[in-house]
Design a protein around this motif. Structure first.
Motif, mmCIF file in Angstrom:
data_model
loop_
_atom_site.group_PDB
_atom_site.id
_atom_site.type_symbol
_atom_site.label_atom_id
_atom_site.label_comp_id
_atom_site.label_asym_id
_atom_site.label_seq_id
_atom_site.Cartn_x
_atom_site.Cartn_y
_atom_site.Cartn_z
ATOM 1 N N GLN A 242 -6.939 -5.501 2.840
ATOM 2 C CA GLN A 242 -7.359 -4.843 3.854
ATOM 3 C C GLN A 242 -6.055 -3.928 4.526
ATOM 4 O O GLN A 242 -5.892 -2.829 4.838
ATOM 5 N N PHE A 243 -4.961 -4.717 4.755
ATOM 6 C CA PHE A 243 -3.725 -4.126 5.244
ATOM 7 C C PHE A 243 -3.276 -3.122 4.047
ATOM 8 O O PHE A 243 -2.187 -2.197 4.156
ATOM 9 N N MET A 244 -3.493 -3.532 2.736
ATOM 10 C CA MET A 244 -2.815 -2.433 1.719
ATOM 11 C C MET A 244 -3.573 -1.323 1.709
ATOM 12 O O MET A 244 -2.999 -0.232 1.774
ATOM 13 N N PHE A 245 -4.894 -1.210 2.100
ATOM 14 C CA PHE A 245 -5.511 -0.215 2.315
ATOM 15 C C PHE A 245 -5.138 0.704 3.595
ATOM 16 O O PHE A 245 -5.108 1.807 3.479
ATOM 17 N N VAL A 246 -4.932 0.035 4.687
ATOM 18 C CA VAL A 246 -4.292 0.714 6.048
ATOM 19 C C VAL A 246 -2.854 1.543 5.314
ATOM 20 O O VAL A 246 -2.769 2.478 5.702
ATOM 21 N N GLY A 247 -2.122 0.842 4.578
ATOM 22 C CA GLY A 247 -0.741 1.183 4.206
ATOM 23 C C GLY A 247 -0.903 2.369 3.355
ATOM 24 O O GLY A 247 -0.336 3.483 3.400
ATOM 25 N N MET A 248 -2.030 2.494 2.623
ATOM 26 C CA MET A 248 -2.226 3.473 1.851
ATOM 27 C C MET A 248 -2.708 4.788 2.298
ATOM 28 O O MET A 248 -2.194 5.698 1.850
ATOM 29 N N VAL A 249 -3.718 4.522 3.364
ATOM 30 C CA VAL A 249 -4.276 5.721 4.067
ATOM 31 C C VAL A 249 -3.141 6.109 4.953
ATOM 32 O O VAL A 249 -2.983 7.365 5.079
ATOM 33 N N LEU B 32 -1.884 10.035 4.696
ATOM 34 C CA LEU B 32 -1.902 10.948 5.820
ATOM 35 C C LEU B 32 -0.498 11.493 6.278
ATOM 36 O O LEU B 32 -0.401 12.558 6.607
ATOM 37 N N VAL B 33 0.443 10.532 6.282
ATOM 38 C CA VAL B 33 1.953 11.137 6.641
ATOM 39 C C VAL B 33 2.392 12.073 5.575
ATOM 40 O O VAL B 33 2.753 13.118 5.923
ATOM 41 N N VAL B 34 2.249 11.762 4.367
ATOM 42 C CA VAL B 34 2.637 12.748 3.252
ATOM 43 C C VAL B 34 1.774 14.038 3.208
ATOM 44 O O VAL B 34 2.586 15.097 3.307
ATOM 45 N N GLY B 35 0.882 14.020 3.500
ATOM 46 C CA GLY B 35 -0.188 15.242 3.536
ATOM 47 C C GLY B 35 0.128 15.997 4.924
ATOM 48 O O GLY B 35 0.190 17.227 4.781
ATOM 49 N N GLY B 36 0.379 15.269 5.973
ATOM 50 C CA GLY B 36 0.703 16.096 7.252
ATOM 51 C C GLY B 36 2.109 16.768 7.095
ATOM 52 O O GLY B 36 2.318 18.065 7.586
ATOM 53 N N GLY C 290 0.832 -1.294 0.219
ATOM 54 C CA GLY C 290 0.016 -0.014 -0.063
ATOM 55 C C GLY C 290 0.988 1.237 -0.023
ATOM 56 O O GLY C 290 0.429 2.352 -0.720
ATOM 57 N N MET C 291 1.924 1.196 0.814
ATOM 58 C CA MET C 291 3.008 2.364 0.715
ATOM 59 C C MET C 291 3.382 2.602 -0.557
ATOM 60 O O MET C 291 3.324 3.801 -1.145
ATOM 61 N N LEU C 292 3.877 1.566 -1.285
ATOM 62 C CA LEU C 292 4.464 1.513 -2.677
ATOM 63 C C LEU C 292 3.668 2.020 -3.519
ATOM 64 O O LEU C 292 3.655 2.806 -4.444
ATOM 65 N N PHE C 293 2.220 1.650 -3.485
ATOM 66 C CA PHE C 293 1.004 1.904 -4.334
ATOM 67 C C PHE C 293 0.761 3.290 -4.382
ATOM 68 O O PHE C 293 0.519 4.025 -5.334
ATOM 69 N N VAL C 294 0.809 4.095 -3.228
ATOM 70 C CA VAL C 294 0.749 5.311 -3.355
ATOM 71 C C VAL C 294 1.730 6.352 -3.521
ATOM 72 O O VAL C 294 1.578 7.451 -4.170
ATOM 73 N N THR C 295 3.030 5.897 -3.303
ATOM 74 C CA THR C 295 4.175 6.608 -3.555
ATOM 75 C C THR C 295 4.624 6.274 -5.044
ATOM 76 O O THR C 295 4.992 7.369 -5.597
ATOM 77 N N ALA C 296 4.864 5.148 -5.330
ATOM 78 C CA ALA C 296 5.554 5.088 -6.729
ATOM 79 C C ALA C 296 4.502 4.676 -7.804
ATOM 80 O O ALA C 296 5.085 5.334 -8.943
#
Length: 115
Positions: A88-95, A99-103, A36-42
């Motif tokens: 489910q954990f992928m969505f948690v990683g994405m959210v 949030l961290v990047v936006g903050g 999920g982290m990679l999905f949002v960033t890369a």
């Protein structure tokens, strides 16, 4: 008495990756979170780079919102029971990543504008 060399040869090939426990309870959680982290960033960056290579600047800007269609993959994984925990954990990683990047971005902009 067998030597260590003979014992090593006696180990079946399918046991070679025994450390890679797919059925371990935390395997889906950890891999899903980092996917999920990679999905949002890369993914958006790679999509923008690919569009820029294939099209001119204006066309790339018009086609970039189609990156949202990539959300069909984790949504489809939520439907299938076998991949539901991973999704489910992928969505948690994405959210969490969003949030961290936006903050961090809002704090940086606040301090830059305040100075």
């Amino acid at each position: 008495m067998e030597t260590q060399e003979q014992q090593a040869q006696a180990v079946p090939q399918d046991r070679h990756f025994e450390w890679w426990h797919h059925s371990h309870p935390t395997f889906a959680g950890i891999t899903g979170f980092f996917a999920g982290m990679l999905f949002v960033t890369a993914l958006p960056g790679a999509f923008a780079g690919l569009l820029r290579l294939l099209f001119d600047h204006e066309t790339s800007e018009q086609l970039f919102p189609f990156v949202v269609l990539a959300l069909a993959l984790p949504i489809a994984m939520l439907v299938k029971r076998k991949t539901r925990r991973f999704a489910q954990f992928m969505f948690v990683g994405m959210v969490v990543t969003a949030l961290v990047v936006g903050g961090v971005a809002s704090l940086v902009l606040y301090f830059m504008a305040d100075a």
